[in-house]
Design a protein around this motif. Structure first.
Motif, PDB file in Angstrom:
ATOM      1  N   ALA A  66     180.558 103.357  -7.109  1.00  0.00           N
ATOM      2  CA  ALA A  66     181.847 103.683  -8.169  1.00  0.00           C
ATOM      3  C   ALA A  66     182.779 104.577  -7.581  1.00  0.00           C
ATOM      4  N   ALA A  67     183.861 104.222  -7.851  1.00  0.00           N
ATOM      5  CA  ALA A  67     185.051 105.081  -7.386  1.00  0.00           C
ATOM      6  C   ALA A  67     186.138 105.275  -8.591  1.00  0.00           C
ATOM      7  N   THR A  68     186.616 106.535  -8.815  1.00  0.00           N
ATOM      8  CA  THR A  68     187.562 106.903  -9.539  1.00  0.00           C
ATOM      9  C   THR A  68     188.707 107.440  -8.866  1.00  0.00           C
ATOM     10  N   VAL A  69     189.762 107.995  -9.793  1.00  0.00           N
ATOM     11  CA  VAL A  69     190.783 108.564  -9.407  1.00  0.00           C
ATOM     12  C   VAL A  69     190.646 110.210  -9.886  1.00  0.00           C
ATOM     13  N   PRO A  70     191.465 111.305  -9.404  1.00  0.00           N
ATOM     14  CA  PRO A  70     191.118 112.582  -9.818  1.00  0.00           C
ATOM     15  C   PRO A  70     191.839 112.664 -11.560  1.00  0.00           C
ATOM     16  N   ASN A  71     192.756 111.867 -11.804  1.00  0.00           N
ATOM     17  CA  ASN A  71     193.276 112.004 -13.183  1.00  0.00           C
ATOM     18  C   ASN A  71     192.434 111.222 -14.217  1.00  0.00           C
ATOM     19  N   ALA A  72     191.187 110.490 -13.777  1.00  0.00           N
ATOM     20  CA  ALA A  72     190.425 109.860 -14.747  1.00  0.00           C
ATOM     21  C   ALA A  72     189.991 110.608 -15.897  1.00  0.00           C
ATOM     22  N   HIS A  73     189.293 109.858 -16.604  1.00  0.00           N
ATOM     23  CA  HIS A  73     188.655 110.618 -17.906  1.00  0.00           C
ATOM     24  C   HIS A  73     187.487 111.238 -17.381  1.00  0.00           C
ATOM     25  N   ALA A  74     187.413 112.414 -17.827  1.00  0.00           N
ATOM     26  CA  ALA A  74     186.220 113.402 -17.426  1.00  0.00           C
ATOM     27  C   ALA A  74     184.862 112.573 -17.350  1.00  0.00           C
ATOM     28  N   GLU A  75     184.543 111.633 -18.128  1.00  0.00           N
ATOM     29  CA  GLU A  75     183.313 111.055 -18.324  1.00  0.00           C
ATOM     30  C   GLU A  75     183.055 109.942 -17.105  1.00  0.00           C
TER      31      GLU A  75
END
Length: 188
Positions: free
Chosen positions: A128-137
């Protein structure tokens, strides 16, 4: 980092959200009510690089947009699922529709998302990957947070990591340079 590269090496299918991942998350309407989004060229090169080595790609998004179909076609995305609020059900339906010969399970997938509707799907996959401005959860439940934000090359970071995990990164770079690929043949 080695653990992330090892995880990425098991990925057979990269699944991406659109708003906030392939785009910066802004939805802009012109005076005629026509929606527009901005996409990163770098992400397109990354997605095409995965196809070169037989790694499949998919989009699962909660919105419907002709622009998404157009951009997905330009990048060579294998599967596009639009208008699905429940991303986990959409992921399971996508996986069950694949040719059984591909032998792809949720554990063989990477999923990039940035907001609450993505979490269940992200918790189901192998990476699972995301971006730095994603929701904290979302950040809390991700294996990796990219350095770039959505729409500015974040997907490319994951594509490069997947190529490294599969041992294709140097070959891919050599394809675009005059450098010689660093393959097992060249090392002996």
């Amino acid at each position: 980092m080695q653990d992330l590269i090892k995880k990425a090496g098991r990925v057979k299918l990269l699944v991406m959200d659109v708003d906030g991942i392939l785009s910066n998350g802004q939805i802009i309407y012109d005076g005629n009510g026509i929606e527009t989004k901005a996409f990163s060229v770098h992400d397109g090169v990354g997605v095409k690089s995965l196809a070169r080595y037989g790694i499949l790609t998919a989009i699962i998004t909660g919105r419907r947009s002709a622009m998404v179909d157009k951009r997905a076609a330009e990048m060579g995305v294998d599967y596009v699922v639009q208008g699905r609020d429940d991303k986990l059900i959409a992921l399971h339906e996508l996986l069950s529709s694949l040719d059984p010969a591909l032998s792809i399970t949720a554990a063989d997938c990477a999923y990039m998302g940035d907001d609450l509707p993505d979490i269940k799907a992200m918790q189901t996959v192998g990476f699972a990957a995301t971006v730095p401005n994603a929701h904290a959860e979302v950040i809390k439940r991700s294996d990796m947070v990219t350095t770039r934000t959505g729409g500015t090359g974040a997907v490319r970071e994951i594509c490069d990591l997947i190529l490294k995990g599969h041992g294709h990164y140097q070959d891919f770079i050599a394809h675009h340079t005059l450098d010689e690929a660093k393959t097992q043949d060249n090392l002996s």
